[in-house]
Design a protein around this motif. Sequence first.
Motif, PDB file in Angstrom:
ATOM      1  N   GLU A 196       0.830  -1.203   0.000  1.00  0.00           N
ATOM      2  CA  GLU A 196       0.000   0.000   0.000  1.00  0.00           C
ATOM      3  C   GLU A 196       0.867   1.257   0.000  1.00  0.00           C
ATOM      4  N   GLN A 197       1.792   1.340   0.932  1.00  0.00           N
ATOM      5  CA  GLN A 197       2.653   2.522   1.007  1.00  0.00           C
ATOM      6  C   GLN A 197       3.551   2.640  -0.218  1.00  0.00           C
ATOM      7  N   LEU A 198       3.992   1.516  -0.736  1.00  0.00           N
ATOM      8  CA  LEU A 198       4.855   1.548  -1.919  1.00  0.00           C
ATOM      9  C   LEU A 198       4.079   2.048  -3.144  1.00  0.00           C
ATOM     10  N   ILE A 199       2.826   1.659  -3.262  1.00  0.00           N
ATOM     11  CA  ILE A 199       1.996   2.149  -4.358  1.00  0.00           C
ATOM     12  C   ILE A 199       1.823   3.662  -4.235  1.00  0.00           C
ATOM     13  N   LEU A 200       1.536   4.120  -3.012  1.00  0.00           N
ATOM     14  CA  LEU A 200       1.368   5.564  -2.793  1.00  0.00           C
ATOM     15  C   LEU A 200       2.651   6.318  -3.121  1.00  0.00           C
ATOM     16  N   MET A 201       3.770   5.801  -2.635  1.00  0.00           N
ATOM     17  CA  MET A 201       5.046   6.463  -2.878  1.00  0.00           C
ATOM     18  C   MET A 201       5.374   6.488  -4.376  1.00  0.00           C
ATOM     19  N   THR A 202       5.144   5.375  -5.064  1.00  0.00           N
ATOM     20  CA  THR A 202       5.428   5.296  -6.491  1.00  0.00           C
ATOM     21  C   THR A 202       4.557   6.286  -7.272  1.00  0.00           C
ATOM     22  N   THR A 203       3.306   6.406  -6.873  1.00  0.00           N
ATOM     23  CA  THR A 203       2.403   7.361  -7.524  1.00  0.00           C
ATOM     24  C   THR A 203       2.905   8.785  -7.323  1.00  0.00           C
ATOM     25  N   ARG A 204       3.366   9.087  -6.131  1.00  0.00           N
ATOM     26  CA  ARG A 204       3.930  10.421  -5.874  1.00  0.00           C
ATOM     27  C   ARG A 204       5.192  10.639  -6.710  1.00  0.00           C
ATOM     28  N   PHE A 205       6.061   9.629  -6.770  1.00  0.00           N
ATOM     29  CA  PHE A 205       7.279   9.732  -7.579  1.00  0.00           C
ATOM     30  C   PHE A 205       6.926  10.001  -9.045  1.00  0.00           C
ATOM     31  N   TYR A 206       5.911   9.303  -9.538  1.00  0.00           N
ATOM     32  CA  TYR A 206       5.487   9.476 -10.926  1.00  0.00           C
ATOM     33  C   TYR A 206       5.078  10.926 -11.180  1.00  0.00           C
ATOM     34  N   LYS A 207       4.337  11.493 -10.239  1.00  0.00           N
ATOM     35  CA  LYS A 207       3.895  12.882 -10.377  1.00  0.00           C
ATOM     36  C   LYS A 207       5.080  13.845 -10.366  1.00  0.00           C
ATOM     37  N   CYS A 208       6.200  13.432  -9.765  1.00  0.00           N
ATOM     38  CA  CYS A 208       7.414  14.260  -9.729  1.00  0.00           C
ATOM     39  C   CYS A 208       8.303  14.048 -10.959  1.00  0.00           C
ATOM     40  N   GLY A 209       7.939  13.105 -11.826  1.00  0.00           N
ATOM     41  CA  GLY A 209       8.708  12.880 -13.047  1.00  0.00           C
ATOM     42  C   GLY A 209       9.590  11.648 -13.028  1.00  0.00           C
ATOM     43  N   ILE A 210       9.600  10.900 -11.945  1.00  0.00           N
ATOM     44  CA  ILE A 210      10.411   9.680 -11.885  1.00  0.00           C
ATOM     45  C   ILE A 210       9.704   8.587 -12.682  1.00  0.00           C
ATOM     46  N   ARG A 211      10.479   7.829 -13.438  1.00  0.00           N
ATOM     47  CA  ARG A 211       9.940   6.768 -14.285  1.00  0.00           C
ATOM     48  C   ARG A 211      10.723   5.481 -14.063  1.00  0.00           C
ATOM     49  N   THR A 212      10.232   4.409 -14.657  1.00  0.00           N
ATOM     50  CA  THR A 212      10.831   3.082 -14.508  1.00  0.00           C
ATOM     51  C   THR A 212      12.322   3.100 -14.797  1.00  0.00           C
ATOM     52  N   GLU A 213      12.728   3.812 -15.838  1.00  0.00           N
ATOM     53  CA  GLU A 213      14.144   3.805 -16.229  1.00  0.00           C
ATOM     54  C   GLU A 213      15.045   4.461 -15.185  1.00  0.00           C
ATOM     55  N   HIS A 214      14.476   5.152 -14.225  1.00  0.00           N
ATOM     56  CA  HIS A 214      15.281   5.792 -13.182  1.00  0.00           C
ATOM     57  C   HIS A 214      15.557   4.861 -11.985  1.00  0.00           C
ATOM     58  N   LEU A 215      14.844   3.764 -11.897  1.00  0.00           N
ATOM     59  CA  LEU A 215      14.938   2.902 -10.712  1.00  0.00           C
ATOM     60  C   LEU A 215      16.318   2.279 -10.519  1.00  0.00           C
ATOM     61  N   THR A 216      16.968   1.885 -11.595  1.00  0.00           N
ATOM     62  CA  THR A 216      18.305   1.282 -11.466  1.00  0.00           C
ATOM     63  C   THR A 216      19.263   2.262 -10.810  1.00  0.00           C
ATOM     64  N   GLY A 217      19.282   3.487 -11.278  1.00  0.00           N
ATOM     65  CA  GLY A 217      20.166   4.511 -10.706  1.00  0.00           C
ATOM     66  C   GLY A 217      19.844   4.802  -9.249  1.00  0.00           C
ATOM     67  N   ILE A 218      18.569   4.842  -8.916  1.00  0.00           N
ATOM     68  CA  ILE A 218      18.170   5.087  -7.520  1.00  0.00           C
ATOM     69  C   ILE A 218      18.659   3.947  -6.635  1.00  0.00           C
TER      70      ILE A 218
END
Length: 150
Positions: free
Chosen positions: A1-23
């Motif tokens: 649940e929290q991960l879905i919420l956090m991911t949705t917030r990240f998406y709104k900030c411009g973070i995308r799947t291709e950024h996950l490796t670097g993070i």
Amino acid sequence: EQLILMTTRFYKCGIRTEHLTGIGQAIETTCRKVLDQTWSQEYKEAWGWFWHLVSCSMTRTFNVLEQKHAEIVLRSWSNCKAKMDTIDLGESIFKELASVAPYLVHLFKRPKRIQAAQFVSAVDLLTSFLEDPDTFFVELRQLTIRHIKY
């Protein structure tokens, strides 16, 4: 649940799947540098496992957001509600449920019209997740508590 919420917030900030490796690399590298001498292969493997688990979950959420599934679901559900009144739509859902999963019908004991309205209300709640995940999880908890007795 929290991960879905956090991911949705990240998406709104411009973070995308291709950024996950670097993070993931940045987090692991930071931990390795902070722990310095105590960092081990075991730590590296554990952090690799952890980030794989997290990034796979986040990727599923990003994919849904990137493919606009939420918009399609919201638009089509809105169209269903515009074409049919609430009771008729709910009765159609119940009829389909009885057809595809007759073993579930006995769980719905309320009068037909009330149950029909509740089916539509339940789909409204589920689709509200797509617009506002924070509110959805609050409402879902309340719904779960109400349904424990069943």
